[in-house]
Design an enzyme around this catalytic site. Sequence first.
Site, PDB file in Angstrom:
ATOM      1  NE  ARG A  50      -3.340   2.088   3.142  1.00 36.49           N
ATOM      2  CZ  ARG A  50      -4.457   2.695   2.730  1.00 36.49           C
ATOM      3  NH1 ARG A  50      -5.137   2.190   1.722  1.00 36.49           N
ATOM      4  NH2 ARG A  50      -4.895   3.776   3.316  1.00 36.49           N
ATOM      5  CB  ILE A  77      -5.246   6.325  -0.674  1.00 28.71           C
ATOM      6  CG1 ILE A  77      -5.196   4.802  -0.515  1.00 28.71           C
ATOM      7  CG2 ILE A  77      -4.376   7.029   0.362  1.00 28.71           C
ATOM      8  CD1 ILE A  77      -3.835   4.179  -0.858  1.00 28.71           C
ATOM      9  CB  SER A  78     -10.548   4.550   1.141  1.00 31.13           C
ATOM     10  OG  SER A  78     -11.173   5.120   0.018  1.00 31.13           O
ATOM     11  CB  CYS A  79      -9.142   4.490   6.383  1.00 30.53           C
ATOM     12  SG  CYS A  79     -10.901   4.446   6.426  1.00 30.53           S
TER      13      CYS A  79
END
Length: 237
Positions: A50, A77-79
Amino acid sequence: MIGWPIPPPRIPRKTKEVLALERRQKVDWLVRNGFLKSDRLKEAMLKVPREEFVPYEYRDYTYLEVPLPLPGLNATISCPHSYPLFYEALQLRGGDRFLEVGSGSGYSAALAREVVGDEGLVVTIEIDEDTYRFAKDNLSRLGYYDVVVILGDGSKGYAPLAPYAKIAVTATCPSIPQPLIEQLADGGRLIAPVGPPDDVQKLMLLSKDGGKLKMESVEEVLYVPLRGEYGWIKTTF
Ligand code: SAH
């Protein structure tokens, strides 16, 4: 106005090894907390780095439960927990033809590619040109050459490669866009946040069976607004 606290940008200090350890710890945490269940998604989350999808100045925060800013207007960028939240509800599986609306960093598409495998297909569409370039560069740098990355208005779906077994919209919609429902295969599932951009939204799961639609609410979430023809911000592409 509600929102996520974004940590301050800084020069990264964490080594590759530290980030790899944090990745394994995050996966354990996701499993322990009931977000991550399927082996294939677990393997994907262990495999995909990531940190390679996070802008340099936010890299040390890769495994925190916060969304992080990306190049482009409003892109994040989402959690980390949002990926199992979406993909487990969708029942994303090997062989699926999958459409994602909102590529962001490309991380979600890389995970999906690991899950659907060689027999599946991942198509991801991004409306913001800077974000699109960021996603495309990240995906090719990491070897995800067969993920189809499109620059366009994903609120209209992507008809040339439809129908899709699974569809995920990663921006909040006024309601589920009709073209996406049409491009969903029979027996397919679609997941999308529905609700206003400045308030909590409902993550809705829609399934299509024998042409019949069923909808349920999965969770409360906080996503950036969907743009485009069926979005909150009517930009024409
Ligand atoms: N899927 C990524 C990105 C989430 S951010 C992740 O989960 O990490 C949402 C993204 O949707 C932003 O990059 C934004 O530019 C994009 N977006 C908004 N409206 C869109 C539209 N109509 N078509 C395609 N992308 C859109």
